[in-house]
Enzyme design. Sequence first.
Site, PDB file in Angstrom:
ATOM      1  N   ASP A  91       0.851  -1.434  -0.073  1.00 15.32           N
ATOM      2  CA  ASP A  91      -0.190   0.453   0.131  1.00 15.32           C
ATOM      3  C   ASP A  91       1.046   1.248  -0.232  1.00 15.32           C
ATOM      4  OD1 ASP A  91       0.991   0.259   2.473  1.00 15.32           O
ATOM      5  OD2 ASP A  91      -1.187  -0.255   3.465  1.00 15.32           O
ATOM      6  N   ASP A 265      -7.755  -7.553   0.243  1.00 12.76           N
ATOM      7  CA  ASP A 265      -6.857  -7.452   1.117  1.00 12.76           C
ATOM      8  C   ASP A 265      -7.490  -7.877   2.175  1.00 12.76           C
ATOM      9  OD1 ASP A 265      -6.551  -4.402   0.561  1.00 12.76           O
ATOM     10  OD2 ASP A 265      -5.222  -5.082   2.993  1.00 12.76           O
ATOM     11  N   CYS A 303     -11.061 -29.067   6.243  1.00 14.84           N
ATOM     12  CA  CYS A 303     -10.263 -28.297   5.547  1.00 14.84           C
ATOM     13  C   CYS A 303      -8.924 -29.198   5.980  1.00 14.84           C
ATOM     14  CB  CYS A 303     -10.501 -27.653   7.413  1.00 14.84           C
ATOM     15  SG  CYS A 303      -8.868 -26.435   6.724  1.00 14.84           S
ATOM     16  N   CYS A 305      -5.916 -27.828   6.713  1.00 12.81           N
ATOM     17  CA  CYS A 305      -4.813 -27.598   7.116  1.00 12.81           C
ATOM     18  C   CYS A 305      -4.522 -28.372   8.115  1.00 12.81           C
ATOM     19  CB  CYS A 305      -5.570 -25.973   8.057  1.00 12.81           C
ATOM     20  SG  CYS A 305      -5.934 -26.465   9.795  1.00 12.81           S
ATOM     21  N   CYS A 308      -6.833 -28.457  11.541  1.00 14.99           N
ATOM     22  CA  CYS A 308      -8.168 -29.533  11.382  1.00 14.99           C
ATOM     23  C   CYS A 308      -7.642 -31.042  10.671  1.00 14.99           C
ATOM     24  CB  CYS A 308      -8.818 -29.146  10.043  1.00 14.99           C
ATOM     25  SG  CYS A 308      -9.223 -27.665  10.862  1.00 14.99           S
ATOM     26  N   HIS A 334      -5.075 -21.938  10.054  1.00 14.06           N
ATOM     27  CA  HIS A 334      -6.745 -22.152   9.432  1.00 14.06           C
ATOM     28  C   HIS A 334      -7.158 -21.519   9.317  1.00 14.06           C
ATOM     29  CE1 HIS A 334     -10.396 -24.047   9.358  1.00 14.06           C
ATOM     30  NE2 HIS A 334     -10.825 -23.121   9.580  1.00 14.06           N
TER      31      HIS A 334
HETATM   32 ZN   LIG Z   1      -8.377 -26.008   9.028  1.00 17.52          ZN
END
Ligand SMILES: [Zn+2]
Length: 373
Positions: A91, A265, A303, A305, A308, A334
């Site tokens: 930015d 963003d 999920c 990740c 998870c 996550h």
């Molecule tokens: Zn996750």
Amino acid sequence: MSFSWTCAATDGAARAGALSTAHGEVETPVFMPVGTAGTVKAMTADAVRSTGARLILGNTYHLMLRPGADRVFALGGLHRMMDWPGPILTDSGGYQVMSLAGLRRLDADGVTFRSHVDGSSHRLTPESSIGIQEKLDATISMALDECTAFPATEAQASDSMALSMRWAARSRAAFSARPGYGVFGIVQGGVFPALRLESAAALTAIGFHGYAVGGLAVGEGQEAMFGVLDITVPALPADKPRYLMGVGTPDDLLGAVGRGIDMFDCVIPTRAGRTARAYTTRGVFNLRNARFADDARPLDATCACPLCTRHTRAYLHHLFRCEEMLGPMLLTWHNVQYYQDFMRDIRAAIRQGRLAAHAAAVRARWAEGDDPS
Ligand SMILES: [Zn+2]
């Protein structure tokens, strides 16, 4: 190679495509994790990459104060300093000067302010902001603008927008052309349709590599924000990327993509990760809630990740209760993964011409809430 955006598919006003940059390709619509001070807080660069994120944001204001643009330059630029070889958007610093810095004085040429870190005096002009972003080695630089306060009268919004348009022309002139690098202008004008159209026309006349819509998500509410997009987006060049700055919740992203926005963003996924708020396919949960103390299920069964696939909700609840560092680390990972999966699914839906049905299904799962079992 030149900086470009190509459209691969449309679905209503929504577009799926790809940005081509000096630091690689980025599929759009894209969500950029925020790497404020040369790091996406609580995550390694490898972890960020593993979520599918390909474009991140850096904050000029923070980096010019610490470690300083010259130091980043001497360290080989932001990509090398933070081990992120992919594209980075920075930015202009203007927004944070207005929201964080102490004692600031705005004049026609730029803004003088005191650092929120040590009170030292600094100055940003359109030329110095672009110069700093070049030293940081930003793939995409943003024109310096004044983020119009909300609420503002139409006269105040008009004066502020006119100043931003003069700065946009100076920012564009200060940008040095390099293959695969780009500079974006920022539409201002508050919630006033005529001012937004005037701003979009002024920026288009200057000519940028992409166009951002600024001054939203500052308290006007989602309906007013979507109203501004309905007016502004059709007035922007169809062959350039469009970036909605500082937005937003997953529901904001769905609505804005449907109105033709390509880039986003927001600090929401990372900030929420540090405060025990989890974004999931079943809505938003607060992991500090006592109901998770004995919950041995994964946070979100859909999920992939590390949180998870390898840990329980009860463990995450325990980590936050004990204020262990790993809690924010796992939940940030996550949440960033959730936002990347969310955008990947949106891109696929656009390419298959089923964005409206996809959005309805996603919203229906949020409304259902957590699986009661
Ligand atoms: Zn996750």
